[in-house]
Scaffold this motif. Structure first.
Motif, mmCIF file in Angstrom:
data_model
loop_
_atom_site.group_PDB
_atom_site.id
_atom_site.type_symbol
_atom_site.label_atom_id
_atom_site.label_comp_id
_atom_site.label_asym_id
_atom_site.label_seq_id
_atom_site.Cartn_x
_atom_site.Cartn_y
_atom_site.Cartn_z
ATOM 1 N N UNK A 1 -13.349 -72.458 92.763
ATOM 2 C CA UNK A 1 -12.995 -71.119 93.208
ATOM 3 C C UNK A 1 -12.275 -70.479 92.026
ATOM 4 N N UNK A 2 -12.439 -69.164 91.866
ATOM 5 C CA UNK A 2 -11.824 -68.462 90.738
ATOM 6 C C UNK A 2 -11.128 -67.191 91.223
ATOM 7 N N UNK B 1 -8.623 -71.217 88.058
ATOM 8 C CA UNK B 1 -9.629 -72.070 88.683
ATOM 9 C C UNK B 1 -8.932 -73.112 89.548
ATOM 10 N N UNK B 2 -9.551 -73.472 90.666
ATOM 11 C CA UNK B 2 -8.955 -74.498 91.521
ATOM 12 C C UNK B 2 -9.528 -75.893 91.256
ATOM 13 N N UNK C 1 -15.042 -67.617 95.810
ATOM 14 C CA UNK C 1 -14.928 -68.970 96.356
ATOM 15 C C UNK C 1 -15.921 -69.942 95.719
ATOM 16 N N UNK C 2 -15.766 -71.198 96.042
ATOM 17 C CA UNK C 2 -16.719 -72.220 95.595
ATOM 18 C C UNK C 2 -18.103 -71.860 96.124
ATOM 19 N N UNK C 3 -19.129 -72.244 95.367
ATOM 20 C CA UNK C 3 -20.489 -71.962 95.803
ATOM 21 C C UNK C 3 -21.039 -70.635 95.317
ATOM 22 N N UNK D 1 -5.651 -72.118 98.509
ATOM 23 C CA UNK D 1 -6.075 -72.292 97.129
ATOM 24 C C UNK D 1 -4.978 -73.002 96.350
ATOM 25 N N UNK D 2 -5.367 -73.962 95.530
ATOM 26 C CA UNK D 2 -4.448 -74.624 94.612
ATOM 27 C C UNK D 2 -5.085 -74.507 93.226
ATOM 28 N N UNK D 3 -4.630 -73.541 92.463
ATOM 29 C CA UNK D 3 -5.188 -73.317 91.144
ATOM 30 C C UNK D 3 -4.574 -74.295 90.145
#
Length: 183
Positions: free
Chosen positions: A71-72, A134-135, A114-116, A43-45
């Protein structure tokens, strides 16, 4: 830090190691070198957000469409919320399922979404200060959502119907079956 699996793949609850004494407490709210190996993801926020809300407020269910999906990593600084994530990944065996968790300033739990996924929360204390990483940056042209009270999802927001407060924008979101999704 302890990573707790949920019924949905890649959706995690995080319990940080909290060190407290008569002076107060200390904990790492985020450590990339610890989180990434535990989740098997990188993850890279890039953006932090914060909101304050009163009892009965429901924010969500929100998400951004690909290629700007987010992604959060969410948590509560003060107060208590019931936080919900809905799986929108069409090829997932848990597509349309959701998980809810109580997050509070006291329990210091976090939810890694995650995303989605669609995300939302209800405030179940007098007020709550909510923070999340958030990423991906916010892109208004990519925002989407699902109405909080969709009967097919049947989410119990842990507040009485007469106490629910939603924004006019969130009150117009479509039902799950009509929502735009591209995950």
């Amino acid at each position: 830090m302890k990573l707790i699996n949920t019924e949905i793949n890649d959706l995690f609850i995080i319990e940080p190691d909290v060190f407290g004494d008569d002076r107060g407490y200390f904990f790492e709210s985020y450590n990339k070198m610890k989180l990434d190996p535990l989740t098997g993801k990188k993850y890279v926020f890039v953006q932090d957000n914060e909101s304050k809300s009163s009892y009965g407020v429901i924010r969500g269910l929100h998400y951004q469409l690909a290629p700007f999906s987010q992604a959060k990593l969410v948590r509560v600084l003060q107060g208590k919320v019931y936080d919900v994530a809905v799986d929108l990944r069409r090829n997932s065996p848990t597509f349309g399922n959701w998980v809810g968790v109580e997050l509070s300033g006291e329990n210091k739990k976090q939810f890694l979404i995650p995303k989605g996924f669609a995300h939302g929360f209800s405030v179940i204390s007098e007020t709550a200060v909510f923070a999340y990483k958030c990423d991906e940056y916010y892109h208004p042209e990519s925002e989407a959502g699902i109405i909080y009270n969709d009967p097919s999802l049947n989410i119990d927001w842990k507040i009485k119907e007469c106490d629910i407060k939603v924004s006019s924008k969130d009150g117009l979101l479509p039902k799950f079956e009509k929502a735009r999704m591209n995950f």
